[in-house]
Scaffold this motif. Structure first.
Motif, mmCIF file in Angstrom:
data_model
loop_
_atom_site.group_PDB
_atom_site.id
_atom_site.type_symbol
_atom_site.label_atom_id
_atom_site.label_comp_id
_atom_site.label_asym_id
_atom_site.label_seq_id
_atom_site.Cartn_x
_atom_site.Cartn_y
_atom_site.Cartn_z
ATOM 1 N N ALA A 17 0.830 -1.209 0.000
ATOM 2 C CA ALA A 17 0.000 0.000 0.000
ATOM 3 C C ALA A 17 0.862 1.255 0.000
ATOM 4 C CB ALA A 17 -0.926 -0.006 1.212
ATOM 5 N N ILE A 18 1.980 1.207 0.729
ATOM 6 C CA ILE A 18 2.890 2.358 0.763
ATOM 7 C C ILE A 18 3.522 2.575 -0.617
ATOM 8 C CG2 ILE A 18 5.044 3.237 1.737
ATOM 9 C CD1 ILE A 18 4.275 1.709 4.336
ATOM 10 N N GLY A 20 2.243 1.531 -3.351
ATOM 11 C CA GLY A 20 1.143 1.904 -4.228
ATOM 12 C C GLY A 20 0.834 3.384 -4.167
ATOM 13 N N SER A 21 0.994 3.990 -2.986
ATOM 14 C CA SER A 21 0.783 5.431 -2.851
ATOM 15 C C SER A 21 1.777 6.202 -3.716
ATOM 16 C CB SER A 21 0.923 5.842 -1.383
ATOM 17 O OG SER A 21 0.711 7.229 -1.226
ATOM 18 N N PRO A 57 -2.246 5.596 3.045
ATOM 19 C CA PRO A 57 -2.676 4.708 1.962
ATOM 20 C C PRO A 57 -3.947 3.934 2.310
ATOM 21 C CG PRO A 57 -0.304 4.562 2.264
ATOM 22 C CD PRO A 57 -0.834 5.393 3.400
ATOM 23 N N LEU A 58 -4.860 3.873 1.379
ATOM 24 C CA LEU A 58 -6.134 3.161 1.470
ATOM 25 C C LEU A 58 -7.090 3.796 2.484
ATOM 26 C CD1 LEU A 58 -4.975 -0.585 1.281
ATOM 27 C CD2 LEU A 58 -5.862 0.856 -0.554
ATOM 28 N N GLN A 79 -5.538 6.538 -7.732
ATOM 29 C CA GLN A 79 -4.642 6.527 -6.577
ATOM 30 C C GLN A 79 -5.016 5.387 -5.643
ATOM 31 O OE1 GLN A 79 -1.982 8.681 -5.912
ATOM 32 N NE2 GLN A 79 -1.533 7.371 -4.146
ATOM 33 N N GLU A 83 -2.912 1.790 -4.850
ATOM 34 C CA GLU A 83 -2.624 1.348 -3.482
ATOM 35 C C GLU A 83 -3.218 -0.030 -3.205
ATOM 36 O OE1 GLU A 83 -2.676 5.955 -1.756
ATOM 37 O OE2 GLU A 83 -4.212 4.522 -1.154
ATOM 38 N N ALA A 87 -1.076 -3.450 -2.648
ATOM 39 C CA ALA A 87 -1.276 -4.161 -1.380
ATOM 40 C C ALA A 87 -1.647 -5.615 -1.627
ATOM 41 C CB ALA A 87 -2.357 -3.469 -0.555
ATOM 42 N N TRP A 110 5.243 -4.677 -8.265
ATOM 43 C CA TRP A 110 5.263 -3.235 -7.964
ATOM 44 C C TRP A 110 5.965 -2.453 -9.075
ATOM 45 C CZ3 TRP A 110 7.123 -4.511 -2.343
ATOM 46 C CH2 TRP A 110 6.029 -4.986 -1.605
#
Length: 249
Positions: A17-18, A20-21, A57-58, A79, A83, A87, A110
């Motif tokens: 998630a990080i 993904g941000s 994130p999320l 966005q 994320e 994740a 990723w």
């Protein structure tokens, strides 16, 4: 033991998630010529600088229901999508694979995500991202491929690139127009560095199947659809993640 078994997938999901941000910000800013490394994040509608609590994130997207706290303008759903997908890739990798292959598979996913998003939205596959993917492949490949041999993988990557580049030029010669972007063969070659050589035909098969599915869906919505360019790089990226999981499971 049950709780411990979920620690790695949970950590993989949080880390994803990080990442993904960052991926979401990259895909939002880069096409417009803005740097993702400098400048504070802002609302796309009112341009107000976002606080740290609005950039979790999320969670921030969910708690704010996809809207800016100040102007109620819609937050770019891509966005949140970046994320969530990052994740899921991290969580799934560490849930189903041993630690080292899981880490390598998550990194591969990723690295592919920004290429998937950028090609889908802008028909753009930046050479710098493809090069990063290609360089990381041989570094991580020994954890993914039994009996890994660098020379064999480099030949497989070069062969994959050459085959698709030949196909691209052949189509242009026969039809008199471009049928594939110049970056697609580069991406195909870079992905081939991550997969066992025998899995490369399956990669192309799955990507082509996804492309045909998208073509069918587009034509079902628009009877006049004819010459719209399909983001084949997006199909290659999605197929690569699916094939990598299939090979390792």
């Amino acid at each position: 033991m049950i709780a411990a078994s979920w620690l790695l997938p949970l950590a993989g999901g949080i880390l994803g998630a990080i990442f993904g941000s960052f991926i979401g910000a990259l895909c939002s800013r880069w096409p417009g010529g803005r740097s993702v490394m400098t400048g504070r994040s802002q609302c796309d509608q009112c341009q107000r600088t976002l606080s740290a609590m609005e950039l979790i994130p999320l969670l921030s997207f969910i708690l704010q229901q996809g809207k800016c706290r100040y102007c109620s303008g819609a937050v770019d759903s891509d966005q949140f999508g970046a994320e969530m997908l990052a994740a899921l890739i991290g969580a799934a990798a560490f849930a189903f694979l041993p630690v080292e292959p899981a880490a390598a598979t998550a990194i591969m996913g990723w690295l592919l995500l920004p290429l998937i998003f950028l090609d889908y939205r802008h028909l753009w596959l930046p050479n710098r991202l493809i090069l990063l993917l290609a360089v990381a492949g041989p570094v991580a490949g020994h954890t993914l491929i039994p009996g890994y041999q660098l020379t064999v993988q480099l030949l497989a990557g070069a062969g994959a690139f050459a085959a698709m580049e030949l196909l691209r030029h052949g189509f242009k010669w026969l039809r008199g127009k471009e049928g594939m972007g110049a970056a697609d063969p580069k991406l195909f070659g870079a992905i081939a560095l991550w997969l066992p050589p025998l899995a490369i035909p399956y990669l192309l098969l799955v990507a082509s199947g996804l492309g045909l599915l998208m073509l069918f869906l587009l034509r079902s919505k628009d009877a006049a659809f004819s010459d719209k360019m399909l983001p084949f790089g997006t199909m290659l990226g999605i197929a690569a993640i699916a094939v990598q999981f299939a090979v390792l499971l």
